[in-house]
Scaffold this motif. Sequence first.
Motif, PDB file in Angstrom:
ATOM      1  N   TRP A 236       0.758  -1.177   0.226  1.00 24.70           N
ATOM      2  CA  TRP A 236       0.017  -0.109   0.038  1.00 24.70           C
ATOM      3  C   TRP A 236       0.918   1.213   0.011  1.00 24.70           C
ATOM      4  N   GLY A 237       1.985   1.118   0.404  1.00 30.27           N
ATOM      5  CA  GLY A 237       3.060   2.353   0.607  1.00 30.27           C
ATOM      6  C   GLY A 237       3.827   2.542  -0.520  1.00 30.27           C
ATOM      7  N   GLY A 238       3.627   1.692  -1.620  1.00 31.93           N
ATOM      8  CA  GLY A 238       4.445   1.834  -2.851  1.00 31.93           C
ATOM      9  C   GLY A 238       5.441   0.756  -3.088  1.00 31.93           C
ATOM     10  N   ARG A 239       5.882   0.466  -4.185  1.00 34.20           N
ATOM     11  CA  ARG A 239       6.923  -0.414  -4.327  1.00 34.20           C
ATOM     12  C   ARG A 239       8.184  -0.131  -3.980  1.00 34.20           C
ATOM     13  N   GLU A 240       9.013  -1.109  -3.251  1.00 25.92           N
ATOM     14  CA  GLU A 240      10.258  -0.819  -3.027  1.00 25.92           C
ATOM     15  C   GLU A 240      11.309  -0.906  -4.070  1.00 25.92           C
ATOM     16  N   PRO A 241      12.506  -0.360  -3.982  1.00 23.57           N
ATOM     17  CA  PRO A 241      13.282  -0.471  -5.122  1.00 23.57           C
ATOM     18  C   PRO A 241      14.083  -1.711  -5.187  1.00 23.57           C
ATOM     19  N   TRP A 242      14.190  -2.602  -4.155  1.00 21.45           N
ATOM     20  CA  TRP A 242      14.724  -3.647  -3.814  1.00 21.45           C
ATOM     21  C   TRP A 242      13.787  -4.893  -4.184  1.00 21.45           C
ATOM     22  N   GLN A 243      14.278  -5.820  -5.220  1.00 17.09           N
ATOM     23  CA  GLN A 243      13.207  -6.820  -5.438  1.00 17.09           C
ATOM     24  C   GLN A 243      13.527  -8.050  -4.377  1.00 17.09           C
ATOM     25  N   VAL A 244      14.864  -8.250  -4.081  1.00 19.12           N
ATOM     26  CA  VAL A 244      15.291  -9.092  -2.761  1.00 19.12           C
ATOM     27  C   VAL A 244      16.273  -8.473  -1.907  1.00 19.12           C
ATOM     28  N   VAL A 245      16.044  -8.708  -0.690  1.00 22.34           N
ATOM     29  CA  VAL A 245      16.878  -8.576   0.411  1.00 22.34           C
ATOM     30  C   VAL A 245      17.088  -9.564   0.994  1.00 22.34           C
ATOM     31  N   ASN A 246      18.697  -9.866   1.210  1.00 22.92           N
ATOM     32  CA  ASN A 246      19.168 -10.886   2.063  1.00 22.92           C
ATOM     33  C   ASN A 246      19.665 -10.118   3.367  1.00 22.92           C
ATOM     34  N   TYR A 247      18.803 -10.544   4.446  1.00 24.74           N
ATOM     35  CA  TYR A 247      19.066  -9.821   5.772  1.00 24.74           C
ATOM     36  C   TYR A 247      19.967 -10.852   6.441  1.00 24.74           C
ATOM     37  N   ARG A 248      21.245 -10.557   6.622  1.00 20.39           N
ATOM     38  CA  ARG A 248      22.030 -11.474   7.167  1.00 20.39           C
ATOM     39  C   ARG A 248      22.408 -10.960   8.515  1.00 20.39           C
ATOM     40  N   PHE A 249      22.775 -12.221   9.298  1.00 20.71           N
ATOM     41  CA  PHE A 249      23.033 -11.929  10.816  1.00 20.71           C
ATOM     42  C   PHE A 249      24.670 -12.252  10.929  1.00 20.71           C
ATOM     43  N   ILE A 250      25.391 -11.216  11.098  1.00 20.55           N
ATOM     44  CA  ILE A 250      26.952 -11.359  11.226  1.00 20.55           C
ATOM     45  C   ILE A 250      27.371 -10.936  12.591  1.00 20.55           C
ATOM     46  N   ALA A 251      27.324 -11.835  13.645  1.00 15.32           N
ATOM     47  CA  ALA A 251      27.744 -11.215  14.996  1.00 15.32           C
ATOM     48  C   ALA A 251      29.122 -10.647  15.299  1.00 15.32           C
ATOM     49  N   SER A 252      30.039 -11.229  14.587  1.00 15.26           N
ATOM     50  CA  SER A 252      31.207 -10.855  14.553  1.00 15.26           C
ATOM     51  C   SER A 252      31.688  -9.406  13.951  1.00 15.26           C
ATOM     52  N   ASP A 253      32.111  -8.523  14.904  1.00 17.39           N
ATOM     53  CA  ASP A 253      32.762  -7.354  14.570  1.00 17.39           C
ATOM     54  C   ASP A 253      33.358  -7.348  13.163  1.00 17.39           C
ATOM     55  N   GLY A 254      34.392  -8.220  13.425  1.00 17.86           N
ATOM     56  CA  GLY A 254      35.417  -8.357  12.254  1.00 17.86           C
ATOM     57  C   GLY A 254      35.033  -8.666  11.050  1.00 17.86           C
ATOM     58  N   ALA A 255      33.873  -9.802  11.069  1.00 13.84           N
ATOM     59  CA  ALA A 255      33.391 -10.178   9.957  1.00 13.84           C
ATOM     60  C   ALA A 255      32.478  -9.425   9.111  1.00 13.84           C
ATOM     61  N   ARG A 256      31.671  -8.354   9.887  1.00 14.33           N
ATOM     62  CA  ARG A 256      30.987  -7.410   9.294  1.00 14.33           C
ATOM     63  C   ARG A 256      31.794  -6.417   8.602  1.00 14.33           C
ATOM     64  N   THR A 257      32.748  -6.045   9.059  1.00 10.43           N
ATOM     65  CA  THR A 257      33.694  -5.098   8.525  1.00 10.43           C
ATOM     66  C   THR A 257      34.166  -5.880   7.198  1.00 10.43           C
ATOM     67  N   ALA A 258      34.793  -6.998   7.370  1.00  8.03           N
ATOM     68  CA  ALA A 258      35.238  -7.810   6.149  1.00  8.03           C
ATOM     69  C   ALA A 258      33.977  -7.856   5.208  1.00  8.03           C
ATOM     70  N   ALA A 259      32.984  -8.057   5.459  1.00  8.86           N
ATOM     71  CA  ALA A 259      31.915  -8.097   4.374  1.00  8.86           C
ATOM     72  C   ALA A 259      31.325  -6.763   3.725  1.00  8.86           C
ATOM     73  N   ILE A 260      31.738  -5.703   4.349  1.00 11.28           N
ATOM     74  CA  ILE A 260      31.324  -4.437   3.431  1.00 11.28           C
ATOM     75  C   ILE A 260      32.566  -4.138   2.795  1.00 11.28           C
ATOM     76  N   LEU A 261      33.736  -4.301   3.237  1.00  9.84           N
ATOM     77  CA  LEU A 261      34.722  -3.920   2.536  1.00  9.84           C
ATOM     78  C   LEU A 261      35.072  -5.152   1.101  1.00  9.84           C
ATOM     79  N   ALA A 262      34.640  -6.398   1.502  1.00 12.93           N
ATOM     80  CA  ALA A 262      34.764  -6.997   0.302  1.00 12.93           C
ATOM     81  C   ALA A 262      33.533  -6.891  -0.679  1.00 12.93           C
ATOM     82  N   GLY A 263      32.493  -6.119  -0.476  1.00 13.43           N
ATOM     83  CA  GLY A 263      31.445  -6.018  -1.158  1.00 13.43           C
ATOM     84  C   GLY A 263      30.294  -7.086  -1.082  1.00 13.43           C
ATOM     85  N   ASP A 264      30.604  -7.838  -0.085  1.00 12.57           N
ATOM     86  CA  ASP A 264      29.490  -8.843   0.038  1.00 12.57           C
ATOM     87  C   ASP A 264      28.537  -8.594   0.482  1.00 12.57           C
ATOM     88  N   VAL A 265      28.305  -7.495   1.371  1.00 13.13           N
ATOM     89  CA  VAL A 265      27.184  -6.855   2.013  1.00 13.13           C
ATOM     90  C   VAL A 265      27.031  -5.160   1.348  1.00 13.13           C
TER      91      VAL A 265
END
Length: 534
Positions: free
Chosen positions: A216-245
């Motif tokens: 009802w609020g309008g179509r979102e731009p993202w067709q698919v969202v992968n919502y990942r749980f990355i508890a490790s601080d180092g792993a989150r940083t590595a994921a954004i730097l590598a382009g995985d997220v």
Amino acid sequence: MRTRHVAGLTSLIFGGFLSAGSLPAAAQPQPGAATVLNIGIGGAVTSIDPHFYNAAPNNALAMHLFDFLVGRDARAQPYPGLAESWRAVEPTVWEFKLRPGVKWHDGRDFTADDVAFSLGRAPNVPNSPGGMGGFVRAITKVEVVDPLTIRLHTAQPHPLLPVEMGAVSIVSRHAGEGAATEDYNSGKAAIGTGPYRLRSYRPGDRAELVRNDNYWGGREPWQVVNYRFIASDGARTAAILAGDVDVIDQVPSTDLERLKRDQRLSVPEIQGVRLIYLMADFSRTGATPFATDNAGKPFDRNPFQDLRVRRALSMAIQREALAERVMEGTAQATGQWLPPGTFGYNPAVRPPAYDPAGARALLAEAGFPQGFRLTLHSPNDRYPNDARTAQAIAQMWTRIGVQTQVEALPWASFSVRSNRQEFSMRLAGWGSTTGEASYMMVNVLGTHDRDRRTGASNPGRYSNPELDALAARAAATLDDKAREALLQEGVKLAMDDLGIIPLYQLVNSWAVRKGLRYEPRMDERTIAMGVRPE
């Protein structure tokens, strides 16, 4: 129509309709390209059931699938959600006019009957470690007037009711009646009206969401969202730097400056409403687990029932050191639960001064001249630097004779054990997403009472009848100025009694890849609806 802060609601909504107006920018209709968004969050989601646990990661994920009667934007301001408008038709009756034409994910019509079902279910989910009872505590009767009109009756005037409706997800009766939390986790009952539908949920790993093209609020731009749980601080940083997220939250303080300098990223920030605090065990008068004399013998009495002991522990904490060194400038030391400028903040309540000599004197006065032994329990994957903070506090307490060790646990285990009153002292966090003081006063510091639906998130079982009475008076006070004065009085009372030991408030930060922008939220929630292409 908007208000500058939540406090101003009374003058607007008690005088008549609050009209729908425009949705916040993040909810405006967008063209729907076939794109994938990858998000990495630091918090642990424990269920898809939006009524199971009132925790920020759960709530953030639920916002993709379910809607509220009243939404809250990035700065905790209310806006119309499934309710187009609301008004007080009588001092103790709120009427909500519902948005027509809204469909559930399975194509059925959304009606007032679904709202009635949701308000009845929210406080009554079996095995919930801390649910939504505090938000519906004032409601004495739910009246379905017609399919698009519902009235909520209260025993006395309750000006915050529309704000509280911004916390209760609306679920469908046809999918939810008789459904257990496991049915939401499997996707069977996870039928919402939100901008995304659930494709799959893998606890501890991720949730996969697909766009609801009929939202009802309008179509979102993202067709698919992968919502990942990355508890490790180092792993989150590595994921954004590598382009995985594409987006991460809870940017590790150790990596913050490096990520800010990276030309491939932006790091939006905002002062949050999340308090990190300590809470003792108030549930026992006799021996409490994990607190013994120096020989390891359990006490006959619970030392934390003595205010002098609580004051000693508070005075032994160097809050500025926690904020500046452990949190590396990503937090503000505090002596209360809300930041300046919010409704109910009491400027007279300052962070307690660091006074180890005074702390030792208070311990001796309380009958512990040689101190005692204690285990401090903490999550290790829920809040930024949670286990590091607990270790720093343990060192500070050990210096005054309270020999403290830390047991840091994954959030999934910690939350369950904490809510079973298994700990003597715990490190915890609370985000006052309503932007005003009564939210914590009722849910965390309020006496645990299932009938009155107070203290829903009070695992230590702190109880102060004077504070409960103040909170009740404030909730029924229509005048903003008078209500704020009562809340400020309650803040001072709770902090003088140290129902909790406040440490610091978080500054919320995200790292976002170039080409995207994210609107930082005071409630720290990470949502795909806040991510937009530049």
